[in-house]
Design a protein around this motif. Structure first.
Motif, short mmCIF file in Angstrom:
data_model
loop_
_atom_site.label_atom_id
_atom_site.label_comp_id
_atom_site.label_asym_id
_atom_site.label_seq_id
_atom_site.Cartn_x
_atom_site.Cartn_y
_atom_site.Cartn_z
N ARG A 283 0.83 -1.20 0.00
CA ARG A 283 0.00 0.00 0.00
C ARG A 283 0.87 1.25 0.00
NH1 ARG A 283 -3.91 -2.63 4.15
NH2 ARG A 283 -5.29 -3.76 2.73
N GLN A 284 0.63 2.12 -0.95
CA GLN A 284 1.46 3.30 -1.08
C GLN A 284 1.07 4.42 -0.14
OE1 GLN A 284 1.34 4.32 -5.26
NE2 GLN A 284 2.99 2.89 -5.73
N ASP A 285 -0.20 4.52 0.22
CA ASP A 285 -0.63 5.60 1.10
C ASP A 285 -0.10 5.43 2.51
OD1 ASP A 285 -1.96 6.84 -0.91
OD2 ASP A 285 -3.91 5.98 -0.44
N ASP A 286 -0.08 4.18 2.98
CA ASP A 286 0.38 3.92 4.35
C ASP A 286 1.88 3.67 4.42
OD1 ASP A 286 -2.23 4.10 5.20
OD2 ASP A 286 -2.61 1.96 4.96
N GLY A 287 2.46 3.33 3.30
CA GLY A 287 3.88 2.98 3.32
C GLY A 287 4.08 1.52 3.67
N ALA A 288 5.12 0.92 3.15
CA ALA A 288 5.39 -0.49 3.42
C ALA A 288 5.86 -0.68 4.85
CB ALA A 288 6.46 -0.99 2.45
N PRO A 289 5.35 -1.70 5.55
CA PRO A 289 5.83 -1.96 6.91
C PRO A 289 7.29 -2.39 6.88
CG PRO A 289 4.44 -3.76 6.14
CD PRO A 289 4.33 -2.66 5.12
N LYS A 290 7.99 -2.12 7.95
CA LYS A 290 9.39 -2.48 8.01
C LYS A 290 9.56 -3.95 8.36
CE LYS A 290 10.90 2.07 9.69
NZ LYS A 290 11.57 2.79 10.79
N ASP A 291 10.61 -4.56 7.80
CA ASP A 291 10.98 -5.91 8.19
C ASP A 291 11.79 -5.80 9.48
OD1 ASP A 291 9.77 -7.10 6.06
OD2 ASP A 291 11.55 -7.13 4.81
N GLU A 292 11.27 -6.36 10.56
CA GLU A 292 11.96 -6.31 11.85
C GLU A 292 13.08 -7.35 11.84
OE1 GLU A 292 13.46 -5.30 14.91
OE2 GLU A 292 11.51 -4.33 14.82
N LEU A 293 14.32 -6.90 12.00
CA LEU A 293 15.46 -7.79 11.89
C LEU A 293 16.04 -8.20 13.24
CD1 LEU A 293 17.29 -6.10 8.87
CD2 LEU A 293 15.63 -7.97 8.86
N VAL A 294 15.50 -7.66 14.32
CA VAL A 294 15.98 -8.02 15.65
C VAL A 294 15.12 -9.17 16.19
CG1 VAL A 294 16.35 -7.22 18.00
CG2 VAL A 294 16.76 -5.68 16.08
N PRO A 295 15.72 -10.30 16.58
CA PRO A 295 14.91 -11.42 17.06
C PRO A 295 14.08 -11.04 18.28
CG PRO A 295 17.24 -11.75 17.55
CD PRO A 295 17.14 -10.58 16.63
N PRO A 296 12.90 -11.63 18.45
CA PRO A 296 12.03 -11.27 19.56
C PRO A 296 12.67 -11.43 20.93
CG PRO A 296 10.83 -12.55 17.93
CD PRO A 296 12.27 -12.59 17.52
N VAL A 297 13.62 -12.35 21.08
CA VAL A 297 14.25 -12.56 22.39
C VAL A 297 15.35 -11.53 22.65
CG1 VAL A 297 13.75 -15.02 22.41
CG2 VAL A 297 15.92 -14.22 21.45
N GLY A 298 15.64 -10.68 21.68
CA GLY A 298 16.63 -9.63 21.86
C GLY A 298 17.93 -9.91 21.14
N GLU A 299 18.60 -8.84 20.77
CA GLU A 299 19.86 -8.95 20.03
C GLU A 299 20.95 -9.64 20.82
OE1 GLU A 299 21.16 -5.67 16.69
OE2 GLU A 299 20.83 -5.02 18.74
N GLU A 300 20.96 -9.41 22.12
CA GLU A 300 22.07 -9.90 22.93
C GLU A 300 21.91 -11.36 23.36
OE1 GLU A 300 24.55 -7.90 23.05
OE2 GLU A 300 23.35 -6.31 22.13
N ALA A 301 20.75 -11.97 23.10
CA ALA A 301 20.54 -13.36 23.50
C ALA A 301 21.50 -14.27 22.74
CB ALA A 301 19.10 -13.77 23.24
N SER A 302 22.00 -15.29 23.42
CA SER A 302 22.91 -16.23 22.77
C SER A 302 22.18 -16.96 21.65
CB SER A 302 23.44 -17.24 23.79
OG SER A 302 22.37 -17.97 24.36
N GLY A 303 22.91 -17.29 20.61
CA GLY A 303 22.33 -18.00 19.48
C GLY A 303 23.23 -19.14 19.04
N PRO A 304 23.04 -19.61 17.80
CA PRO A 304 23.85 -20.73 17.31
C PRO A 304 25.34 -20.43 17.36
CG PRO A 304 21.99 -20.31 15.86
CD PRO A 304 22.03 -19.17 16.84
N ASP A 305 26.11 -21.44 17.74
CA ASP A 305 27.56 -21.33 17.81
C ASP A 305 28.14 -22.09 16.62
OD1 ASP A 305 30.30 -21.76 18.38
OD2 ASP A 305 29.94 -21.53 20.52
N PRO A 306 29.07 -21.50 15.86
CA PRO A 306 29.65 -22.20 14.71
C PRO A 306 30.27 -23.54 15.08
CG PRO A 306 30.26 -19.88 14.66
CD PRO A 306 29.58 -20.13 16.00
#
Length: 315
Positions: A283-306
């Motif tokens: 929708r052009q009038d409202d503008g495109a919603p942003k893609d949220e790139l921060v995981p819901p548990v927070g950026e600092e939460a531990s994740g997969p380890d290589p």
């Protein structure tokens, strides 16, 4: 003579931007860089709105560009949602690469909120066997191959049901369905990213809740480190049962992260409403919603380890 208020304000803005630049220092951490980039993007949008508000000629908030990666991601995602859901255990080999979504329909306590909903438990992509492939045959049977591989992983965990430690619940392959979409080579890349930021599926590594299902596996002697959360709550893969491995997260921590994810992004229940939500991005009038790139548990939460047992998730 006093300066005009607008000139004072613009000078203040210039000084604020210079202060932001100086705050980065000589060697900023990735976290600081990400935080500054996010903040600047938010202010850039506000600045553009202010600039537009002073223009007597109106400007659409968005312009549709079919070549824009974000537009492609949204279009492919909608096309995926148009496909019928089929039992995961019934998928048979077929040519084509693309994107897919796996859904849970059982009674496992960790996934009660998403069971039988329109929120997938996992989304992924299958890249073509030939990077220049122009048709499904040239792409190879990659999409169904990935789904069949996932079905085998779940079947392995189901086979371990009678040996589960106290407190864990079994999963059954018959409780899973999927949607799949064969698409043009490379379209799967942006579509997967959009699907993850839309749903934050709890099995995707980016969500940092219960990652590890898509690991291929190797000996614990190769990576004698930690067991992925998926293998903690759904044991059965032989290489992940090695006693030398420690759990990345406890079952309680995994449950907390899944709950936190679903509280921030409640499961979609209605297919028509979900399609309407996806269409809103155009929708052009409202503008495109942003893609949220921060995981819901927070950026600092531990994740997969290589170095986690099983290697990196193949997504």
């Amino acid at each position: 003579m006093a300066r005009a208020p607008d000139r004072v304000a613009m000078d203040g803005l210039a000084k604020a931007l210079e202060a932001v630049r100086e705050s980065l220092g000589e060697d900023p951490s990735p976290t600081v860089i990400r935080r500054v980039r996010t903040g600047l993007a938010e202010h850039a949008a506000a600045l553009e709105q202010m600039r537009a508000s002073t223009d007597p000629i109106s400007t659409p908030r968005a312009s549709f560009d079919p070549a824009d990666p974000k537009a492609i991601g949204r279009m492919v995602s909608i096309a995926l949602l148009a496909q019928e859901r089929v039992p995961l255990e019934k998928v048979t080999p077929a040519y084509g690469s693309g994107v897919y979504a796996i859904y849970y329909e059982g009674d496992h306590p960790l996934y009660a909120a998403i069971s039988k909903s329109e929120t997938p438990i996992y989304v992924g992509k299958a890249d073509p066997q030939d990077g220049d492939a122009s048709n499904p045959r040239e792409q190879g049977p990659k999409l169904t191959g990935r789904l069949i591989e996932h079905a085998g992983t779940i079947k392995t965990a189901e086979g371990y049901s009678n040996q589960l430690p106290p407190g864990l619940s079994p999963i059954s392959l018959s409780d899973f369905t999927c949607r799949r979409l064969v698409c043009a080579t490379n379209a799967q890349l942006v579509a997967e990213k959009h699907l993850i930021s839309t749903f934050w599926p709890v099995w995707n590594s980016e969500t940092k809740a219960c990652w590890g299902m898509s690991k291929h596996g190797d000996s614990a002697g190769t990576r004698a480190n930690k067991r992925s959360p998926w293998d903690v709550v759904h044991p059965g893969r032989q290489w992940a049962l090695d006693t030398r491995l420690d759990n990345s997260l406890s079952p309680e921590q995994i449950a907390e992260r899944i709950d936190a994810t679903l509280q921030k992004y409640p499961p979609r229940k209605d297919h028509a409403a979900l399609l309407e939500e996806m269409l809103a991005g155009f929708r052009q009038d409202d503008g495109a919603p942003k893609d949220e790139l921060v995981p819901p548990v927070g950026e600092e939460a531990s994740g997969p380890d290589p170095d986690e047992a099983g290697g990196e998730d193949d997504e």
